[in-house]
Motif scaffolding. Structure first.
Motif, PDB file in Angstrom:
ATOM      1  N   THR A  30     113.852  64.144  47.207  1.00 10.79           N
ATOM      2  CA  THR A  30     114.083  62.705  47.297  1.00 10.79           C
ATOM      3  C   THR A  30     114.066  62.309  48.764  1.00 10.79           C
ATOM      4  OG1 THR A  30     115.508  62.882  45.349  1.00 10.79           O
ATOM      5  CG2 THR A  30     115.589  60.815  46.572  1.00 10.79           C
ATOM      6  N   TYR A  45     114.689  59.436  51.675  1.00 11.81           N
ATOM      7  CA  TYR A  45     115.588  58.283  51.836  1.00 11.81           C
ATOM      8  C   TYR A  45     115.305  57.533  53.139  1.00 11.81           C
ATOM      9  CZ  TYR A  45     118.488  60.553  48.267  1.00 11.81           C
ATOM     10  OH  TYR A  45     118.954  61.131  47.117  1.00 11.81           O
ATOM     11  N   SER A  46     115.572  56.233  53.119  1.00 13.21           N
ATOM     12  CA  SER A  46     115.426  55.418  54.326  1.00 13.21           C
ATOM     13  C   SER A  46     116.639  55.539  55.246  1.00 13.21           C
ATOM     14  CB  SER A  46     115.198  53.954  53.955  1.00 13.21           C
ATOM     15  OG  SER A  46     116.318  53.454  53.236  1.00 13.21           O
ATOM     16  N   CYS A  66     121.017  60.598  53.340  1.00 11.28           N
ATOM     17  CA  CYS A  66     120.561  60.509  51.942  1.00 11.28           C
ATOM     18  C   CYS A  66     121.093  59.259  51.262  1.00 11.28           C
ATOM     19  CB  CYS A  66     120.915  61.782  51.182  1.00 11.28           C
ATOM     20  SG  CYS A  66     119.967  63.211  51.754  1.00 11.28           S
ATOM     21  N   SER A  67     120.871  58.143  51.962  1.00  7.12           N
ATOM     22  CA  SER A  67     121.281  56.849  51.423  1.00  7.12           C
ATOM     23  C   SER A  67     120.138  55.861  51.642  1.00  7.12           C
ATOM     24  CB  SER A  67     122.543  56.366  52.143  1.00  7.12           C
ATOM     25  OG  SER A  67     122.281  56.200  53.526  1.00  7.12           O
ATOM     26  N   SER A 112     117.068  53.089  50.345  1.00  5.38           N
ATOM     27  CA  SER A 112     115.981  53.132  49.361  1.00  5.38           C
ATOM     28  C   SER A 112     115.396  54.542  49.332  1.00  5.38           C
ATOM     29  CB  SER A 112     114.917  52.099  49.694  1.00  5.38           C
ATOM     30  OG  SER A 112     114.323  52.395  50.937  1.00  5.38           O
ATOM     31  N   ASN A 113     114.901  54.938  48.162  1.00  2.06           N
ATOM     32  CA  ASN A 113     114.417  56.308  48.032  1.00  2.06           C
ATOM     33  C   ASN A 113     113.215  56.409  47.104  1.00  2.06           C
ATOM     34  OD1 ASN A 113     115.353  57.062  45.198  1.00  2.06           O
ATOM     35  ND2 ASN A 113     117.260  56.337  46.102  1.00  2.06           N
ATOM     36  N   GLN A 167     111.274  59.726  44.728  1.00  4.69           N
ATOM     37  CA  GLN A 167     111.509  61.079  44.242  1.00  4.69           C
ATOM     38  C   GLN A 167     110.214  61.732  43.784  1.00  4.69           C
ATOM     39  OE1 GLN A 167     113.993  61.832  40.605  1.00  4.69           O
ATOM     40  NE2 GLN A 167     115.454  62.408  42.189  1.00  4.69           N
ATOM     41  N   LYS A 216     111.269  56.865  56.632  1.00  6.39           N
ATOM     42  CA  LYS A 216     112.215  57.775  55.991  1.00  6.39           C
ATOM     43  C   LYS A 216     112.974  58.533  57.065  1.00  6.39           C
ATOM     44  CE  LYS A 216     110.836  56.668  51.899  1.00  6.39           C
ATOM     45  NZ  LYS A 216     111.640  55.866  51.017  1.00  6.39           N
ATOM     46  N   CYS A 268     121.125  67.884  51.693  1.00  5.12           N
ATOM     47  CA  CYS A 268     120.666  66.681  52.368  1.00  5.12           C
ATOM     48  C   CYS A 268     120.449  67.005  53.838  1.00  5.12           C
ATOM     49  CB  CYS A 268     121.711  65.574  52.224  1.00  5.12           C
ATOM     50  SG  CYS A 268     121.266  64.065  53.109  1.00  5.12           S
TER      51      CYS A 268
END
Length: 119
Positions: free
Chosen positions: A47, A49-50, A54-55, A57-58, A60, A76, A107
């Protein structure tokens, strides 16, 4: 006489009907076998993440057994990894340049332009 033949045929088929698993049971057994085979073959869920931890928008991606995938990302800042395959982040958008190989699941806060996955 015909009635006796039909009755005998029915009695002969009865054990076969009783021994056959119900369609739901057969489907459940097939699903369990598939799930165990997937875990043996190797699967990874990545995944992107932005956000830094690891939070945000994402997106997968899942890759299984013998698969290879390289994909570019934009904006990212961290990556979450769950699985047993090799995941590498790259500075370039074409899985080239400086890289970071994730040593374990979890993460990771890292800037990257693309990700390669090898199972």
């Amino acid at each position: 006489m015909q009635l006796n033949k039909n009755l005998m045929a029915l009695v002969a088929l009865l054990p076969l009907a009783l021994a056959a698993p119900a369609p739901e049971a057969a489907e459940s057994q097939l699903e369990a076998k598939f799930e165990s085979d997937v875990s043996i073959l190797g699967t990874v869920i990545v995944t992107t993440y932005s956000g830094d931890a690891c939070s945000g928008s994402n997106q997968q991606v899942t890759v299984t057994s013998g698969g290879y995938r390289c994909f570019a990302v934009s904006n990212k800042r961290s990556i979450g990894i769950s699985g047993t395959c090799r995941v590498t982040t790259w500075s370039g958008g074409d899985c080239r340049g400086s890289n970071f190989v994730a040593p374990y699941q979890g993460c990771f806060s890292v800037l990257y332009g693309s990700v390669s996955i090898e199972c």
